[in-house]
Design a protein around this motif. Structure first.
Motif, PDB file in Angstrom:
ATOM      1  N   SER A  12       0.640  -1.311  -0.033  1.00  0.00           N
ATOM      2  CA  SER A  12      -0.061   0.017  -0.052  1.00  0.00           C
ATOM      3  C   SER A  12       0.873   1.102   0.031  1.00  0.00           C
ATOM      4  O   SER A  12       0.351   2.363  -0.413  1.00  0.00           O
ATOM      5  CB  SER A  12      -0.831   0.082   1.239  1.00  0.00           C
ATOM      6  N   ARG A  37      -3.759  -4.634   3.170  1.00  0.00           N
ATOM      7  CA  ARG A  37      -4.689  -5.004   4.261  1.00  0.00           C
ATOM      8  C   ARG A  37      -6.246  -4.282   3.527  1.00  0.00           C
ATOM      9  O   ARG A  37      -7.052  -4.854   3.887  1.00  0.00           O
ATOM     10  CB  ARG A  37      -4.437  -4.267   5.366  1.00  0.00           C
ATOM     11  N   ASN A  38      -6.015  -2.938   3.061  1.00  0.00           N
ATOM     12  CA  ASN A  38      -7.120  -2.441   2.735  1.00  0.00           C
ATOM     13  C   ASN A  38      -7.176  -1.848   1.138  1.00  0.00           C
ATOM     14  O   ASN A  38      -6.933  -0.537   0.995  1.00  0.00           O
ATOM     15  CB  ASN A  38      -7.490  -1.210   3.575  1.00  0.00           C
ATOM     16  N   ASP A  40      -9.437  -0.938  -0.806  1.00  0.00           N
ATOM     17  CA  ASP A  40     -10.311   0.309  -0.968  1.00  0.00           C
ATOM     18  C   ASP A  40      -9.518   1.723  -0.501  1.00  0.00           C
ATOM     19  O   ASP A  40      -9.785   2.723  -0.980  1.00  0.00           O
ATOM     20  CB  ASP A  40     -11.589   0.085  -0.189  1.00  0.00           C
ATOM     21  N   GLN A  60      -6.727  -8.174  -1.233  1.00  0.00           N
ATOM     22  CA  GLN A  60      -6.820  -8.006  -0.038  1.00  0.00           C
ATOM     23  C   GLN A  60      -5.985  -9.070   0.869  1.00  0.00           C
ATOM     24  O   GLN A  60      -6.066 -10.212   0.502  1.00  0.00           O
ATOM     25  CB  GLN A  60      -8.063  -7.941   0.420  1.00  0.00           C
ATOM     26  N   ASP A  62      -4.023  -9.496   4.826  1.00  0.00           N
ATOM     27  CA  ASP A  62      -3.445  -9.025   5.991  1.00  0.00           C
ATOM     28  C   ASP A  62      -2.803 -10.165   6.697  1.00  0.00           C
ATOM     29  O   ASP A  62      -3.128 -11.400   6.594  1.00  0.00           O
ATOM     30  CB  ASP A  62      -4.760  -8.622   7.305  1.00  0.00           C
TER      31      ASP A  62
END
Ligand SMILES: NC(=O)c1ccc[n+]([C@@H]2O[C@H](COP(=O)([O-])OP(=O)(O)OC[C@H]3O[C@@H](n4cnc5c(N)ncnc54)[C@H](OP(=O)(O)O)[C@@H]3O)[C@@H](O)[C@H]2O)c1
Length: 263
Positions: A12, A37-38, A40, A60, A62
């Motif tokens: 990210s 992790r995210n 969006d 996605q 984690d």
């Protein structure tokens, strides 16, 4: 020959994002799978996907959740059926954002969280993704001429010089140092197990230097300007090392300038 496929885990921001940019720019037609992790909230990855249509897939993941890792591996198996390179880049310094300066600062939960993300996560990644790397085409690194020594894939665990036991003269940062020392042991173990198999997977730990990212931000003022690398410079150096990797270099830790780091 099919285009090589690279998976960047922890993409990210920081070094992970820079790895994605570097490979998309400099290694066409390689495909990149970026996990975070995210998705969006990962605007930079979305922009990058727009700049390189069809070459960047964002998933996605984690790294603390084994279900996420298992699920991502299943999706990648279905869509790509193989991998040539994995870079495990995600990590934290400590849940508080600052390393312990002395024993007084040590908490069990702080150590457990840091080890879970920095050490357990990359090892569980190897568990689920090694079978896909064993189906890779050796699209990264430098193939040995001897067929028996050729590799199908590469695992890079991003380590830190402070994880070197031999180099530790200052102390402090218990959680982070321990997590990276243990990660280096995982790298070494993986290199033995995945070096016995056929096809073979090269496994190394790489130290990126001190890099201008969120992770090191609390300490930037103590670092001379010429020693604080940009993410682009660091990843250029690390990719130059990856370009030369083969089974003779497996099972070791290297610094950004290519020198071997003591365990
Ligand atoms: N920067 C340095 O000076 C330096 C020096 C030596 C080694 N390193 C190593 O270089 C690597 C990259 O660090 P960086 O400097 O780029 O740090 P960073 O900018 O702080 O980025 C950390 C990355 O890890 C991700 N992450 C954290 N926990 C995660 C989890 N549970 N699952 C998935 N992703 C997670 C973050 O995702 P979110 O956006 O979701 O939080 C973010 O993408 C790390 O392994 C670090 O130890 C850095």
């Amino acid at each position: 020959m099919a285009a090589p496929v690279a998976l960047i885990q922890g993409a990210s921001r920081g070094l992970g994002l820079a790895f994605c940019k570097h490979i998309l720019k400099n290694k066409p037609p390689a495909a990149v799978i970026a996990t975070c992790r995210n998705p969006d909230g990962a605007a930079a990855l979305r922009d990058l996907a727009g700049d390189h249509p069809g070459r960047l897939t964002v998933l996605q993941l984690d790294v603390n959740r084994e279900d996420d890792i298992r699920g991502a591996a299943a999706r990648i198996k279905e869509s790509f059926s193989r991998l040539d390179l994995i870079v495990n880049s995600s990590a934290m310094l400590h849940p508080t954002g600052k390393g312990e300066t002395s024993l007084r600062d040590v908490t069990a939960q702080g150590i457990i969280s840091t080890l879970t993300t920095n050490t357990v996560g990359p090892l569980v990644m190897a568990k689920y993704f090694a079978p896909l790397l064993q189906k890779g085409g050796g699209g990264f690194g430098q193939q040995a001429t001897e067929k028996a020594k050729q590799h199908s894939g590469i695992i890079v665990n991003i380590t830190a010089k402070v994880g070197s036991i031999g180099d530790n003269a200052l102390g402090g940062w218990y959680s982070y140092r321990m997590s990276k020392a243990a990660l280096n042991m995982a790298t070494r173990n993986l290199s033995i197990e995945l070096g016995r198999s056929r096809p073979k997977v090269v496994c190394v730990s790489l130290h990126p230097g001190t890099v201008n990212t969120d992770l090191s931000r609390p300490y930037h003022r103590n670092v001379p300007q010429n020693k604080l690398f940009s993410t682009e410079l660091s990843v250029n150096c690390l990719m130059s090392i990856i370009d030369t990797l083969n089974m003779e270099k497996t099972g070791k830790a290297y610094s950004w300038d290519g020198t071997e780091l003591p365990w």
